[in-house]
Design a protein around this motif. Structure first.
Motif, PDB file in Angstrom:
ATOM      1  N   SER A  23       0.841  -1.189   0.000  1.00 54.14           N
ATOM      2  CA  SER A  23       0.000   0.000   0.000  1.00 54.14           C
ATOM      3  C   SER A  23       0.879   1.242   0.000  1.00 54.14           C
ATOM      4  O   SER A  23       1.973   1.243   0.539  1.00 54.14           O
ATOM      5  CB  SER A  23      -0.881   0.003   1.242  1.00 54.14           C
ATOM      6  OG  SER A  23      -1.452   1.268   1.431  1.00 54.14           O
ATOM      7  N   ARG A  83      -2.447   1.088  -4.400  1.00 54.02           N
ATOM      8  CA  ARG A  83      -1.982  -0.182  -3.857  1.00 54.02           C
ATOM      9  C   ARG A  83      -1.335  -0.966  -4.983  1.00 54.02           C
ATOM     10  O   ARG A  83      -1.595  -0.692  -6.147  1.00 54.02           O
ATOM     11  CB  ARG A  83      -3.154  -0.980  -3.267  1.00 54.02           C
ATOM     12  CG  ARG A  83      -3.453  -0.532  -1.885  1.00 54.02           C
ATOM     13  CD  ARG A  83      -4.753   0.057  -1.545  1.00 54.02           C
ATOM     14  NE  ARG A  83      -5.623   0.666  -2.510  1.00 54.02           N
ATOM     15  CZ  ARG A  83      -6.926   0.610  -2.432  1.00 54.02           C
ATOM     16  NH1 ARG A  83      -7.504  -0.093  -1.494  1.00 54.02           N
ATOM     17  NH2 ARG A  83      -7.684   1.240  -3.274  1.00 54.02           N
ATOM     18  N   ASN A 143      -6.362  -0.345   3.734  1.00 52.47           N
ATOM     19  CA  ASN A 143      -6.290  -0.697   2.319  1.00 52.47           C
ATOM     20  C   ASN A 143      -6.631  -2.164   2.141  1.00 52.47           C
ATOM     21  O   ASN A 143      -5.769  -2.986   1.866  1.00 52.47           O
ATOM     22  CB  ASN A 143      -4.896  -0.424   1.765  1.00 52.47           C
ATOM     23  CG  ASN A 143      -4.668   1.041   1.573  1.00 52.47           C
ATOM     24  OD1 ASN A 143      -5.227   1.630   0.668  1.00 52.47           O
ATOM     25  ND2 ASN A 143      -3.865   1.636   2.442  1.00 52.47           N
TER      26      ASN A 143
END
Length: 161
Positions: free
Chosen positions: A70, A143, A76
């Motif tokens: 991330s 990401r 995330n």
């Protein structure tokens, strides 16, 4: 003296192998970094293809997805999804299995991997494509999969049914 004459040796074919025998193995790998940031979006990662020799045979798919990271300092959540169909590429198909990855307290402080497997019967002798995609569950910064040159693999085994 200890040698079997060729006329007495049976020809080994997939038809005379026992159920559960591995008939073929295919491996696909990638180190191409994939980035994604949009929430609730599927992103194709890569695929492997195999052509089953019988409609009754099974496929064992082994997924090893690496370098999941991330670039944000907040949650995330990502879902790595295994799926298949008879078309190359894309994000649609029959879902096989999935694994979640969650990173927090970034940027790029947590790099992880996921591994999972699926056994299925595609019931076709056409080439099938077994794929990996990522589905994002949070709206944040970018990401990644295969960050820093990590290598991900999909290994397929055709197993006699």
């Amino acid at each position: 003296s200890g040698t079997i004459p060729a006329a007495n040796v049976a020809t080994l074919t997939s038809s005379n192998l026992p159920t559960g025998s591995v008939l073929q193995i295919v491996k696909s790998q990638t180190s191409t970094q994939v980035g994604f940031s949009t929430n609730n979006t599927d992103t194709f990662i890569f695929q492997a293809s195999i052509t089953p020799s019988s409609t009754s045979n099974k496929i064992l798919a082994l997924y090893d997805i690496n370098g999941i990271a991330s670039n944000a300092a907040t949650a995330n959540r990502m879902e790595i999804i295994g799926y298949w169909n008879t078309s190359s590429g894309g994000t649609s198909g029959t879902t096989l299995n999935s694994s979640y990855s969650a990173t927090d307290n970034g940027p790029v402080q947590e790099i992880t991997s996921v591994s999972f497997s699926s056994l299925f019967t595609p019931a076709t002798t056409s080439t099938i494509y077994v794929k990996a995609r990522v589905y994002t569950h949070d709206t944040n910064q970018v990401r990644y999969v295969n960050v820093y040159g990590s290598n991900s693999t999909i290994t397929l085994m055709e197993i006699k049914g």
